[in-house]
Design an enzyme around this catalytic site. Structure first.
Site, PDB file in Angstrom:
ATOM      1  N   ASP A 194     -10.423  -9.047   8.134  1.00  0.00           N
ATOM      2  CA  ASP A 194     -11.857  -8.933   7.843  1.00  0.00           C
ATOM      3  C   ASP A 194     -12.508 -10.322   7.853  1.00  0.00           C
ATOM      4  O   ASP A 194     -13.621 -10.482   8.346  1.00  0.00           O
ATOM      5  CB  ASP A 194     -12.084  -8.285   6.468  1.00  0.00           C
ATOM      6  CG  ASP A 194     -12.234  -6.768   6.578  1.00  0.00           C
ATOM      7  OD1 ASP A 194     -11.985  -6.228   7.677  1.00  0.00           O
ATOM      8  OD2 ASP A 194     -12.593  -6.129   5.572  1.00  0.00           O
TER       9      ASP A 194
ATOM     10  N   ASP B  90      -2.735 -17.862   1.756  1.00  0.00           N
ATOM     11  CA  ASP B  90      -3.946 -18.451   1.169  1.00  0.00           C
ATOM     12  C   ASP B  90      -4.421 -19.652   1.986  1.00  0.00           C
ATOM     13  O   ASP B  90      -5.621 -19.852   2.197  1.00  0.00           O
ATOM     14  CB  ASP B  90      -3.725 -18.829  -0.307  1.00  0.00           C
ATOM     15  CG  ASP B  90      -2.463 -19.639  -0.541  1.00  0.00           C
ATOM     16  OD1 ASP B  90      -1.574 -19.642   0.333  1.00  0.00           O
ATOM     17  OD2 ASP B  90      -2.358 -20.285  -1.609  1.00  0.00           O
TER      18      ASP B  90
ATOM     19  N   ASP C  62      -5.055  -7.091   5.821  1.00  0.00           N
ATOM     20  CA  ASP C  62      -6.298  -6.397   5.487  1.00  0.00           C
ATOM     21  C   ASP C  62      -7.400  -7.428   5.231  1.00  0.00           C
ATOM     22  O   ASP C  62      -8.521  -7.340   5.758  1.00  0.00           O
ATOM     23  CB  ASP C  62      -6.038  -5.553   4.220  1.00  0.00           C
ATOM     24  CG  ASP C  62      -7.104  -4.515   3.964  1.00  0.00           C
ATOM     25  OD1 ASP C  62      -8.083  -4.474   4.721  1.00  0.00           O
ATOM     26  OD2 ASP C  62      -6.968  -3.752   2.993  1.00  0.00           O
TER      27      ASP C  62
ATOM     28  N   TYR D 175       0.824  -1.217   0.000  1.00  0.00           N
ATOM     29  CA  TYR D 175       0.000   0.000   0.000  1.00  0.00           C
ATOM     30  C   TYR D 175       0.858   1.267   0.000  1.00  0.00           C
ATOM     31  O   TYR D 175       0.363   2.361  -0.253  1.00  0.00           O
ATOM     32  CB  TYR D 175      -0.946   0.037   1.210  1.00  0.00           C
ATOM     33  CG  TYR D 175      -2.023  -1.035   1.168  1.00  0.00           C
ATOM     34  CD1 TYR D 175      -2.334  -1.690  -0.009  1.00  0.00           C
ATOM     35  CD2 TYR D 175      -2.725  -1.387   2.311  1.00  0.00           C
ATOM     36  CE1 TYR D 175      -3.305  -2.674  -0.052  1.00  0.00           C
ATOM     37  CE2 TYR D 175      -3.703  -2.366   2.277  1.00  0.00           C
ATOM     38  CZ  TYR D 175      -3.983  -3.010   1.094  1.00  0.00           C
ATOM     39  OH  TYR D 175      -4.957  -3.981   1.056  1.00  0.00           O
TER      40      TYR D 175
ATOM     41  N   LYS E 244       3.637 -15.226   1.620  1.00  0.00           N
ATOM     42  CA  LYS E 244       3.652 -16.105   0.451  1.00  0.00           C
ATOM     43  C   LYS E 244       5.116 -16.314   0.067  1.00  0.00           C
ATOM     44  O   LYS E 244       5.569 -15.900  -1.015  1.00  0.00           O
ATOM     45  CB  LYS E 244       2.862 -15.452  -0.698  1.00  0.00           C
ATOM     46  CG  LYS E 244       1.350 -15.433  -0.483  1.00  0.00           C
ATOM     47  CD  LYS E 244       0.689 -16.767  -0.725  1.00  0.00           C
ATOM     48  CE  LYS E 244       0.645 -17.088  -2.196  1.00  0.00           C
ATOM     49  NZ  LYS E 244       0.088 -18.455  -2.436  1.00  0.00           N
TER      50      LYS E 244
END
Ligand code: NAD
Length: 362
Positions: free
Chosen positions: A253, A225, A249, A141, A192
C-alpha cells in the site's frame, strides 16, 4: 490456440471497468493473432443477490477450467448488514483460498504524465518501476493458535501466530527471483530477522534458495521497517521486493501510494503451476461513483496486461497495452480521479476507446 478467461465483474464500478477490458479483448480477437474466449460469472454482492452466497461452487469450478480469471471489485453499502460469512468480501477470500493464490504481485509504476499526482517530489519518483511480491496465504493472518480469550478480572488476551514453513518461503521466493530475472535482476527480501524467528527462517531460506538456483540475481536483505523508510527516501533503489503477508500488506500500500492514483494500480495473484491466476485492480467497487461513467478503467486494463504477460504468454501484447496507456495519458486524456489542469476529462468508455485507438495506431 484459444485461451479461456473467466470474467468476474463483481459490484459497483466493477462491471463498468470490466466492460472496457471486454472491448479490448474483442479488438484483440478481431486482429486474428490470438483468440480469447470469455465467460462471465458472479462474485460478491451480485452473487449474493442471485445465489444467496458471495461465490458459488459452480462458478469456482468454472474458474478452475479457465487459463486465468479477471476480477472487477466486490462490495458496497447494499450488503453492509449481511452476515460476515456471506459478505461480498468473503467471496473474494474464498476464491483466493480455493485456488491457493499464494503470490500477490503489485507493481508501483509512476507514469511521467501523472508525476504530479505523487505526494513525493518528482525527482524522487520519476521513472519509478518497482514490483512488490507479497506472500498471500500464510503468516500471521492464517496462523494458529488465534483468538481472543477471557482471562477474568476484566482482562482479555488476543493472540495471532506468525508462522512460515520452508516450502511456503521457497515458493514465493522462486516467484520473486524468476520475475527479477525478467526485470533488472535484483530482489530485496524483507522481514524482521532481528526480532522474529519466522523472520530468521525467512532470511536463511531465501539465502539458501538464492545460492542454489539464482546466483545471477542480486539478493539483498532488509528489515521491513527500514524498507518502509527507504521506499519514501529513495524508492528507485528497488526492483523486486519480496515479503510476507503482513509486511507485504503494508509495504504494497505504501509503494502504491508513491504513484498517487488508485485508479491506475493493477495486481496479480499467482497460484500453483497449472492453476489459473487472478488479475484485479487494487481499487474497490467505488460505490460513490458507480453508474456515472466516471470510473478510471486503466487499473483494470493494466491488470489485463499483467494477465497477458503472466498467464497467456503474450508479453509483447502486454507491453503494447502498457505503451498505449502511456500514450493516452500523454494525449492529456484523464478520467475524473486523475484530472488536472490543461487536460480533457473523459468518461470510462471514452478512456477505453482511446486505449484501443492508441493500440491500433502502433
Ligand atoms: P474504493 O477503492 O472503492 O474507493 C476509494 C476512493 O477511490 C473512492 O472515492 C472512489 O471513488 C475512488 N476510486 C476507486 N477506484 C476508482 C477508479 N477506478 N476510478 C475512479 N475513482 C476510483 O475503496 P472504499 O471506498 O474503501 O471501498 C468501497 C467498497 O469496495 C467497500 O465495500 C470495500 O469493502 C470494497 N473493496 C473491495 C476491494 C476488492 O474488491 N478487491 C478492494 C478494496 C475495497
Amino acid at each position: 490456440m484459444t485461451k479461456k478467461l473467466m470474467m468476474l465483474p463483481g459490484d459497483g464500478i466493477g462491471p463498468e471497468v470490466m466492460a472496457e477490458v471486454q472491448k479490448l479483448i474483442d479488438w484483440i480477437n478481431d486482429q486474428g493473432d490470438l483468440a480469447i474466449e470469455t465467460q462471465n460469472g458472479l462474485i460478491g454482492g451480485a452473487s449474493y443477490d442471485e445465489f444467496g452466497n458471495p461465490f458459488d461452487d459452480t462458478t469456482l469450478e468454472a474458474c478452475r477450467d479457465c487459463d486465468a480469471i479477471m476480477l472487477g471489485a466486490v462490495g458496497g453499502p447494499k450488503w453492509d448488514n449481511v452476515d460476515y460469512t456471506l459478505r461480498p468480501e468473503a467471496g473474494l477470500l474464498k476464491l483466493r483460498k480455493q485456488l491457493d493464490l499464494f503470490a500477490n504481485l503489485r507493481p508501483a509504476i509512476v507514469f511521467d504524465a501523472l508525476i504530479d499526482a505523487s505526494t513525493l517530489k518528482p525527482e524522487i519518483v520519476r521513472g519509478l518501476d518497482i514490483l512488490i511480491v507479497r506472500e498471500l496465504t500464510g503468516g500471521v493472518y492464517f496462523g494458529e493458535p488465534r483468538g481472543i480469550e477471557d482471562l477474568g478480572n476484566g482482562q482479555r488476551r488476543g493472540v495471532n501466530t506468525q508462522v512460515y514453513t520452508t516450502s511456503e518461503i521457497e515458493r514465493v521466493g522462486r516467484v520473486a527471483f524468476d520475475l527479477a530475472r525478467k526485470r533488472r535482476g535484483k530482489v530485496t527480501s524483507c522481514e524482521k530477522a532481528n526480532v522474529m524467528e519466522s523472520g530468521k527462517l525467512w532470511r536463511e531460506d531465501m539465502t539458501a534458495l538464492h545460492a542454489a538456483n539464482y546466483s545471477d540475481i542480486t539478493l539483498e536483505h532488509m528489515y521491513a521497517d527500514n524498507c518502509a523508510m527507504q521506499l519514501l527516501r529513495d524508492p528507485s533503489q528497488f526492483d523486486v521486493i519480496v515479503t510476507d503477508n503482513l509486511f507485504g500488506d503494508i509495504l504494497s500500500d505504501e509503494a502504491a501510494m508513491l504513484t498517487g492514483s488508485l485508479g491506475m494500480l493493477p495486481s496479480a495473484s499467482l497460484g500453483t503451476e497449472g492453476a489459473p491466476s487472478l488479475y484485479e485492480p487494487v481499487h474497490g467497487s467505488a460505490p460513490d461513483i458507480a453508474g456515472q461513467g466516471k470510473a478510471n478503467p486503466l487499473a483494470m486494463i493494466l491488470s489485463f496486461a499483467m494477465c497477458l504477460r503472466y498467464s497467456l504468454d503474450q508479453s509483447n501484447l502486454a507491453s503494447r497495452i502498457e505503451s498505449a496507456t502511456q500514450s493516452v495519458l500523454g494525449q492529456n486524456l484523464r478520467t475524473h480521479d486523475i484530472m488536472s489542469d490543461n487536460c480533457n476529462e473523459v468518461s470510462t468508455a471514452d478512456m477505453g476507446d482511446a486505449v484501443i485507438a492508441a493500440l491500433s495506431n502502433m
